[in-house]
Write an enzyme that holds these catalytic residues in place. Structure first.
Site, mmCIF file in Angstrom:
data_model
loop_
_atom_site.group_PDB
_atom_site.id
_atom_site.type_symbol
_atom_site.label_atom_id
_atom_site.label_comp_id
_atom_site.label_asym_id
_atom_site.label_seq_id
_atom_site.Cartn_x
_atom_site.Cartn_y
_atom_site.Cartn_z
ATOM 1 N N GLU A 8 -4.861 -8.433 -0.798
ATOM 2 C CA GLU A 8 -5.666 -8.413 0.421
ATOM 3 C C GLU A 8 -7.114 -8.243 -0.005
ATOM 4 O O GLU A 8 -7.408 -7.459 -0.910
ATOM 5 C CB GLU A 8 -5.285 -7.252 1.352
ATOM 6 C CG GLU A 8 -3.917 -7.346 1.974
ATOM 7 C CD GLU A 8 -3.619 -6.152 2.889
ATOM 8 O OE1 GLU A 8 -4.591 -5.429 3.243
ATOM 9 O OE2 GLU A 8 -2.445 -5.948 3.233
ATOM 10 N N GLU B 209 0.813 -1.212 0.000
ATOM 11 C CA GLU B 209 0.000 0.000 0.000
ATOM 12 C C GLU B 209 0.853 1.273 0.000
ATOM 13 O O GLU B 209 0.808 2.086 0.929
ATOM 14 C CB GLU B 209 -0.964 -0.015 1.194
ATOM 15 C CG GLU B 209 -1.955 -1.176 1.104
ATOM 16 C CD GLU B 209 -3.001 -1.195 2.199
ATOM 17 O OE1 GLU B 209 -2.886 -0.395 3.152
ATOM 18 O OE2 GLU B 209 -3.921 -2.019 2.116
#
Length: 699
Positions: free
Chosen positions: A431, A311
């Site tokens: 994810e 991220e």
């Protein structure tokens, strides 16, 4: 010694810089085939050494015929002992040590190599072994007739630099990523700050990884946060105890046959996000970490993959376009560094994220620019997916898996498919889940709506050839018992890997506790399968008498519901299962309830609870408005507040708590609350705030 003890004592051990490498020739022979041509090379390298301990890597290159099953033996001349090994099982008898293959690295083809490593202990000295034997024989390093190895050898030769491991053949990235489906994410563990158990999960065990594999998962993402385990500039040396723990978990995972992905995880916001302000320092730290990781794992199986950063995000940028440019620089540096490290890293699958790991088209296009420049066939793209945000956290009335939630899912998966997969670039949903789903906070996402979401993710990912890795920080698999917290949810996820399951408009039928019970109709979402029957436990309900089916409408008769409600005690009276031609059954709870009631109360902005008799019902959401009809409280763009963050039901205490976070953004004066329940009931409750004092009344 436990991993916790290792970390605790690490501070008392001074690391000695430097390494010793030994290139040797040793005989190789297929067990049971004495006539086979034989020959091999062994590279023994001490990569780290400290007082009383060391780390060694061993690489064996086969120069002769293919070997299926191997055993490497050697004697330590200074009394050293192996204390922990990876990529092999190591046993000892005095000075003699034997390393045997694991299931995934038993075969060594001609001119191929296998590597393993270990931690060891030493006291008087750490002299390198001088002779190795494979499958009981040694040789001169050329293909020919082997001779038995001596028990002890001559003095150790002068150490030389160990060459890079030979690269493995390039793989098919699409096939590799397809083989990783489905995947499981080891959340809040090695990525926890500052240590493995800091966020409540137990230490990882081989039993956990074996259970994951036995449940049908083919890959594991192991997020790792390195910030608190690295030394100062300029070397940013990784604590060898931490690195060895990560390597141990990686090796255990590989030994179970899992594909493995490791990364830099929360480093993304701890220091990497400062890249714009200090390019030199951040890039030096980033490349130092990946240099060490690439060196450590370059001999590992090609089933190990590297993800550049989790991220990614950057502070102080002028916008996302500039963030894309910064990420482009880091991703290029990562790929070039890993490829240059040699060994299996020359063709290892590398995984590159978009900015924020989002599937917005502009971010996908930016990553496409990076991939086009690299022109590397062994790269996958990765994004994350947590669903339509209001549904994912239960805010703004997002209590159902509706058309908006479905569109968000389909659009996102279509974008990554069309941008990457359609061009032959594999995609990993690294994810996925729902942001606020947590077994410690029940009710945020109603179970039936949760099931519909999970079933749809499985279907839409499968049909678009996307590999998914479930983020599990402990809410799905109980790490202590190794059992699923919701077995039905797991069974639905498992079914979605190969087929569809039917769902329904709801999994709850609320019946009044008094008066006549009427028949109830329920819309089925058949998802391409056909209805087979309705059961209560092992008893089949009778079609035509207990229920009817017309198209996608299931109707339970009044007589059947009256029987199922029994004494009509508040709560669940019966659980039915609708069975279909494929997938898992859909559970339907038959619930008796009286309309909930509330009472007046007084309290403070730091502690206020609405007395609530739920009477078999359950809370779905809450609205808050001022007397003039404008939205009250936090997130004032909507009247619906966030479940659990702003309000929370307590069914045991018969209260609904209003959190300090709610009152932090509520003005003095009257506020009208509307509580929505899953039965369809609504209650109006009036608050008056005066400074820190709150009073509440019904109606």
């Amino acid at each position: 010694m436990s991993a916790y003890d290792v970390r605790r004592t690490r501070g008392r051990i001074g690391l000695v810089a430097g390494a010793v490498a030994l290139m040797m020739t040793a005989g190789l022979m297929v067990a049971g085939n004495a006539q086979a041509a034989a020959g091999c090379q062994v590279a023994y390298t001490v990569s780290a050494q400290w007082q009383g301990g060391f780390t060694a890597d061993v690489k064996v290159t086969n120069l002769g015929d293919r070997v299926d099953g191997w055993s490497l033996t050697w004697a330590f001349p200074s009394g050293q002992r192996v204390t922990q090994a990876w990529n092999a099982t190591v046993t000892s008898a005095g000075a003699q040590h034997t390393a045997k293959n694991l299931s995934y690295n038993a075969a060594i083809g001609t001119n191929a190599a296998v590597s393993f490593g270990f931690n060891g202990s030493w006291s008087g000295g750490n002299t390198a072994p001088t002779s190795f034997a494979l499958n009981g024989v040694t040789c001169t390093g050329s293909v020919g007739t082997p001779t038995p190895p001596p028990t002890t050898g001559p003095p150790s030769p002068t150490p030389t630099n160990s060459p890079s491991p030979s690269p493995s053949p390039g793989g098919d990235a699409m096939a590799t990523v397809a083989a990783m489906q489905p995947g499981w994410g080891l959340g809040n563990t090695l990525d926890a700050i500052p240590d493995e158990t800091a966020w409540g999960n137990p230490l990882v065990t081989q039993a956990l990884l074996r259970q994951i594999r036995s449940q049908g998962y083919n890959s594991i993402r192991i997020p790792v946060t390195w910030t608190d385990h690295t030394g100062p500039a300029p070397s940013y040396t990784i604590d060898p105890v931490w690195l060895n723990r990560v390597r141990q978990v990686v090796d255990w995972s590989l030994a179970e046959g899992l594909y493995v992905m490791i990364n830099l995880h929360h480093d993304s916001w701890q220091w990497l996000n400062g890249y714009l302000a200090d390019r030199t320092t951040v890039m030096n730290r980033y490349t130092a970490l990946w240099t060490q990781l690439a060196t450590t794992f370059r001999g590992h199986s090609s089933k190990l993959t590297f993800e550049s950063i989790n991220e990614p995000q950057f502070a102080g940028t002028s916008g996302e376009a500039q963030g894309d440019e910064l990420l482009h620089e880091l991703n290029l540096a990562f790929v070039r560094l890993v490829r240059a490290s040699g060994g299996n890293n020359a063709t290892r699958l590398l995984v590159l994220p978009t900015l924020y790991t989002t599937s917005d088209q502009a971010r996908l296009d930016a990553l496409t620019t990076t991939l086009d420049q690299l022109r590397d066939p062994n790269i996958a793209a990765t994004v994350h997916f947590y669903g339509w945000w209001p549904f994912s956290v239960n805010i703004a009335g997002g209590i159902r898996y509706d058309a908006t939630v479905e569109k968000d899912l389909v659009d996102g998966f279509d974008r990554v498919h069309d941008t990457f997969v359609a061009r032959g670039i594999p995609v990993i949903i690294g994810e996925w889940g729902l942001l606020s789903y947590d077994y410690t906070r029940p009710g945020i996402i109603q179970r039936g709506e949760l099931l519909k979401f999970f079933e749809a993710v499985g279907h839409h990912a499968r049909t678009r050839k996307l590999t998914t890795i479930l983020w599990d920080a402990g809410s799905f698999l109980n790490r202590n018992t190794l059992q699923w917290r919701d077995q039905g949810l797991y069974q639905l996820m498992k079914a979605s890997w190969t087929t569809r399951s039917a769902t329904a408009a709801t999994d709850q039928l609320y019946l009044p506790r008094t008066g006549t019970i009427a028949s109830r109709a329920l819309t089925l979402n058949l998802n391409g399968v056909s209805f087979q029957g309705l059961r209560q436990g092992s008893t089949n309900l009778v079609a035509g008498t207990d229920y009817t089916v017309s198209g996608n409408t299931l109707t339970l008769t009044a007589a059947a519901l009256t029987r199922l409600a029994g004494n009509r005690a508040p709560g669940v009276n019966a659980t039915l299962e609708a069975h279909f031609s494929a997938g898992v059954p859909w559970q339907i709870s038959v619930i008796s309830y009286d309309p909930p009631t509330q009472a007046a109360a007084t309290g403070t902005t730091s502690s206020f609870a609405v007395p609530t008799q739920f009477r078999g019902d359950q809370l779905a959401t809450m609205e808050a408005r001022y007397a003039d009809g404008s939205n009250a409280g936090p997130a004032n763009w909507t009247s619906y507040k966030e479940f659990w963050t702003h309000f929370q039901p307590d069914y045991t205490a018969n209260t609904i708590l209003l959190k300090p976070e709610f009152f932090a953004e509520v003005n003095d004066g009257p506020v009208v609350l509307t509580f929505h329940f899953w039965s369809g009931a609504r209650l109006t409750y009036r608050l008056t705030r005066s400074g820190g004092t709150v009073t509440g009344s019904v109606g």
